[in-house]
Design a protein around this motif. Structure first.
Motif, PDB file in Angstrom:
ATOM      1  N   ARG A  95       0.827  -1.208   0.000  1.00 57.90           N
ATOM      2  CA  ARG A  95       0.000   0.000   0.000  1.00 57.90           C
ATOM      3  C   ARG A  95       0.863   1.261   0.000  1.00 57.90           C
ATOM      4  NH1 ARG A  95      -2.490  -2.419   4.276  1.00 57.90           N
ATOM      5  NH2 ARG A  95      -2.177  -0.602   5.621  1.00 57.90           N
ATOM      6  N   THR A  96       1.960   1.230   0.716  1.00 61.72           N
ATOM      7  CA  THR A  96       2.860   2.382   0.751  1.00 61.72           C
ATOM      8  C   THR A  96       3.445   2.640  -0.639  1.00 61.72           C
ATOM      9  OG1 THR A  96       3.451   1.964   3.062  1.00 61.72           O
ATOM     10  CG2 THR A  96       4.971   3.313   1.780  1.00 61.72           C
ATOM     11  N   ALA A  97       3.817   1.567  -1.325  1.00 63.28           N
ATOM     12  CA  ALA A  97       4.378   1.712  -2.664  1.00 63.28           C
ATOM     13  C   ALA A  97       3.330   2.256  -3.632  1.00 63.28           C
ATOM     14  CB  ALA A  97       4.907   0.369  -3.153  1.00 63.28           C
ATOM     15  N   LEU A  98       2.108   1.742  -3.539  1.00 60.83           N
ATOM     16  CA  LEU A  98       1.045   2.216  -4.425  1.00 60.83           C
ATOM     17  C   LEU A  98       0.763   3.694  -4.197  1.00 60.83           C
ATOM     18  CD1 LEU A  98      -1.454  -0.779  -4.171  1.00 60.83           C
ATOM     19  CD2 LEU A  98      -0.002  -0.193  -6.116  1.00 60.83           C
ATOM     20  N   ARG A  99       0.697   4.076  -2.932  1.00 59.48           N
ATOM     21  CA  ARG A  99       0.442   5.487  -2.608  1.00 59.48           C
ATOM     22  C   ARG A  99       1.574   6.370  -3.134  1.00 59.48           C
ATOM     23  NH1 ARG A  99      -2.321   8.785   1.071  1.00 59.48           N
ATOM     24  NH2 ARG A  99      -3.448   7.038   1.991  1.00 59.48           N
ATOM     25  N   ALA A 100       2.805   5.925  -2.991  1.00 57.89           N
ATOM     26  CA  ALA A 100       3.946   6.716  -3.444  1.00 57.89           C
ATOM     27  C   ALA A 100       3.919   6.909  -4.957  1.00 57.89           C
ATOM     28  CB  ALA A 100       5.248   6.045  -3.016  1.00 57.89           C
ATOM     29  N   ILE A 101       3.578   5.831  -5.675  1.00 58.07           N
ATOM     30  CA  ILE A 101       3.545   5.912  -7.139  1.00 58.07           C
ATOM     31  C   ILE A 101       2.414   6.814  -7.616  1.00 58.07           C
ATOM     32  CG2 ILE A 101       3.124   4.586  -9.248  1.00 58.07           C
ATOM     33  CD1 ILE A 101       4.482   2.192  -7.777  1.00 58.07           C
ATOM     34  N   GLU A 105       1.402  11.677  -9.273  1.00 58.02           N
ATOM     35  CA  GLU A 105       0.739  12.047 -10.524  1.00 58.02           C
ATOM     36  C   GLU A 105      -0.174  13.251 -10.295  1.00 58.02           C
ATOM     37  OE1 GLU A 105       1.497  10.636 -13.407  1.00 58.02           O
ATOM     38  OE2 GLU A 105       2.939   9.414 -12.284  1.00 58.02           O
ATOM     39  N   PRO A 106      -0.083  14.280 -11.131  1.00 58.55           N
ATOM     40  CA  PRO A 106      -0.854  15.502 -10.901  1.00 58.55           C
ATOM     41  C   PRO A 106      -2.362  15.330 -11.047  1.00 58.55           C
ATOM     42  CG  PRO A 106       0.239  15.578 -13.044  1.00 58.55           C
ATOM     43  CD  PRO A 106       0.780  14.381 -12.327  1.00 58.55           C
ATOM     44  N   ASP A 107      -2.782  14.295 -11.789  1.00 57.02           N
ATOM     45  CA  ASP A 107      -4.218  14.107 -12.024  1.00 57.02           C
ATOM     46  C   ASP A 107      -4.819  12.990 -11.176  1.00 57.02           C
ATOM     47  OD1 ASP A 107      -2.689  12.238 -13.358  1.00 57.02           O
ATOM     48  OD2 ASP A 107      -4.108  11.988 -15.000  1.00 57.02           O
ATOM     49  N   ILE A 108      -4.048  12.458 -10.223  1.00 56.11           N
ATOM     50  CA  ILE A 108      -4.525  11.375  -9.364  1.00 56.11           C
ATOM     51  C   ILE A 108      -4.324  11.763  -7.905  1.00 56.11           C
ATOM     52  CG2 ILE A 108      -4.216   8.959  -8.683  1.00 56.11           C
ATOM     53  CD1 ILE A 108      -3.219   8.372 -11.508  1.00 56.11           C
ATOM     54  N   GLU A 109      -5.372  11.577  -7.106  1.00 56.30           N
ATOM     55  CA  GLU A 109      -5.279  11.840  -5.669  1.00 56.30           C
ATOM     56  C   GLU A 109      -5.643  10.567  -4.909  1.00 56.30           C
ATOM     57  OE1 GLU A 109      -7.271  14.659  -2.165  1.00 56.30           O
ATOM     58  OE2 GLU A 109      -8.047  14.703  -4.224  1.00 56.30           O
ATOM     59  N   LYS A 140       0.603  -7.388  -9.242  1.00 59.72           N
ATOM     60  CA  LYS A 140       1.329  -6.606  -8.237  1.00 59.72           C
ATOM     61  C   LYS A 140       2.756  -6.297  -8.677  1.00 59.72           C
ATOM     62  CE  LYS A 140      -1.305  -8.232  -4.252  1.00 59.72           C
ATOM     63  NZ  LYS A 140      -1.282  -8.972  -2.974  1.00 59.72           N
ATOM     64  N   ARG A 141       3.267  -7.091  -9.592  1.00 57.63           N
ATOM     65  CA  ARG A 141       4.633  -6.838 -10.069  1.00 57.63           C
ATOM     66  C   ARG A 141       4.667  -5.863 -11.246  1.00 57.63           C
ATOM     67  NH1 ARG A 141       3.540 -12.131 -11.938  1.00 57.63           N
ATOM     68  NH2 ARG A 141       3.549 -12.345 -14.210  1.00 57.63           N
ATOM     69  N   ALA A 142       3.528  -5.283 -11.591  1.00 60.50           N
ATOM     70  CA  ALA A 142       3.470  -4.346 -12.713  1.00 60.50           C
ATOM     71  C   ALA A 142       4.368  -3.148 -12.448  1.00 60.50           C
ATOM     72  CB  ALA A 142       2.036  -3.885 -12.935  1.00 60.50           C
ATOM     73  N   HIS A 143       4.900  -2.569 -13.508  1.00 62.74           N
ATOM     74  CA  HIS A 143       5.735  -1.384 -13.386  1.00 62.74           C
ATOM     75  C   HIS A 143       4.878  -0.182 -12.993  1.00 62.74           C
ATOM     76  CE1 HIS A 143       9.261  -3.403 -14.904  1.00 62.74           C
ATOM     77  NE2 HIS A 143       8.616  -3.777 -15.996  1.00 62.74           N
ATOM     78  N   ALA A 144       5.530   0.833 -12.462  1.00 63.43           N
ATOM     79  CA  ALA A 144       4.814   2.021 -11.997  1.00 63.43           C
ATOM     80  C   ALA A 144       4.002   2.660 -13.106  1.00 63.43           C
ATOM     81  CB  ALA A 144       5.813   3.026 -11.419  1.00 63.43           C
ATOM     82  N   ASP A 145       4.567   2.733 -14.310  1.00 63.54           N
ATOM     83  CA  ASP A 145       3.831   3.374 -15.398  1.00 63.54           C
ATOM     84  C   ASP A 145       2.620   2.555 -15.825  1.00 63.54           C
ATOM     85  OD1 ASP A 145       5.426   1.367 -16.427  1.00 63.54           O
ATOM     86  OD2 ASP A 145       5.928   2.424 -18.271  1.00 63.54           O
ATOM     87  N   GLU A 146       2.693   1.224 -15.680  1.00 61.77           N
ATOM     88  CA  GLU A 146       1.541   0.379 -15.987  1.00 61.77           C
ATOM     89  C   GLU A 146       0.419   0.601 -14.987  1.00 61.77           C
ATOM     90  OE1 GLU A 146       3.188  -3.649 -18.051  1.00 61.77           O
ATOM     91  OE2 GLU A 146       3.702  -3.397 -15.942  1.00 61.77           O
ATOM     92  N   LEU A 147       0.781   0.797 -13.716  1.00 63.04           N
ATOM     93  CA  LEU A 147      -0.211   1.076 -12.684  1.00 63.04           C
ATOM     94  C   LEU A 147      -0.944   2.381 -12.975  1.00 63.04           C
ATOM     95  CD1 LEU A 147      -1.540   0.704  -9.866  1.00 63.04           C
ATOM     96  CD2 LEU A 147       0.473   1.864  -8.912  1.00 63.04           C
ATOM     97  N   VAL A 148      -0.181   3.424 -13.268  1.00 62.22           N
ATOM     98  CA  VAL A 148      -0.777   4.733 -13.541  1.00 62.22           C
ATOM     99  C   VAL A 148      -1.655   4.672 -14.782  1.00 62.22           C
ATOM    100  CG1 VAL A 148      -0.258   7.121 -14.159  1.00 62.22           C
ATOM    101  CG2 VAL A 148       1.078   5.976 -12.376  1.00 62.22           C
ATOM    102  N   GLN A 149      -1.151   4.010 -15.828  1.00 64.81           N
ATOM    103  CA  GLN A 149      -1.927   3.884 -17.061  1.00 64.81           C
ATOM    104  C   GLN A 149      -3.230   3.125 -16.811  1.00 64.81           C
ATOM    105  OE1 GLN A 149      -0.142   1.422 -20.070  1.00 64.81           O
ATOM    106  NE2 GLN A 149      -1.366   2.274 -21.718  1.00 64.81           N
TER     107      GLN A 149
END
Length: 207
Positions: A3-9, A13-17, A94-103
């Motif tokens: 959860r900490t990693a998800l929150r940090a990623i 992002e400016p369009d995600i809270e 869960k092993r997805a890259h940060a950019d995949e999560l945001v996308q």
């Protein structure tokens, strides 16, 4: 730690809270009703109430419920398919890259296409526990117009509205109308649920 990693990623992002987090499904359900997020990242395997049951509770007991992305360790997990059947809009490893999560968050928020359609098709092929009859497929076909039938098949391939419009040589607004018609006639809330319904009755073959 997850959860900490998800929150940090997501928090960068400016369009995600990120508005909240919960450790269990039992905590997540009332928190979602209180905070009213647009998107929920839901672990499928949690103590007390698992992600499948939590997804069902959120979608059934919340006005204008959020879209839910389930998180899993294993791609070919029966829990993931059960969560999709319960109403989740997609899944993410869960092993997805940060950019995949945001996308993924942005994509599900737009609801313009399926999240990882090939993987969803593979899940349906492996975990569909019944083969829809020809009669069931025909009943679904009869509820849709000829154009809506074509749109549902293209949705199952993972095409976006823009790609469907190009394939059918029509405007994007026309495709959006057809997609809305498919969802309304099938009684589902998004593209993922429409495609799952099509798989379940044999209208579309996941193989």
């Amino acid at each position: 730690m997850v959860r900490t990693a998800l929150r940090a990623i997501l928090g960068t992002e400016p369009d995600i809270e990120v508005v909240g987090e919960a450790a269990t499904g039992a905590q997540a359900v009332p928190l979602v009703r209180e905070l009213r997020p647009d998107i929920v990242l839901m672990d499928v395997r949690m103590p007390q109430i698992d992600g499948i049951r939590a997804t069902e509770c959120i979608l059934a007991g919340t006005d204008n419920p959020p879209r839910i992305i389930v998180l899993t360790t294993f791609e070919n997990d029966s829990y993931v398919y059960d969560a999709l059947r319960a109403g989740a809009s997609g899944f993410l490893l869960k092993r997805a890259h940060a950019d995949e999560l945001v996308q993924a968050v942005r994509l599900v928020a737009r609801t313009d296409t399926l999240l990882f359609p090939t993987a969803i098709r593979a899940l349906a092929h492996t975990h569909t526990d019944r083969q829809g009859s020809h009669a069931e497929a025909e009943r679904l076909r009869e509820r849709l117009s000829e154009r809506e039938v074509e749109v549902l098949h293209l949705m199952a391939q993972g095409l976006s509205n823009t790609e469907i419009a190009q394939r059918m040589a029509v405007g994007a607004a026309t495709v959006k109308t057809h997609v809305a018609g498919v969802l309304a006639k099938l009684g589902v809330r998004d593209r993922t649920q429409a495609v799952i319904a099509a798989y379940e009755c044999g209208f579309v073959s996941p193989g």
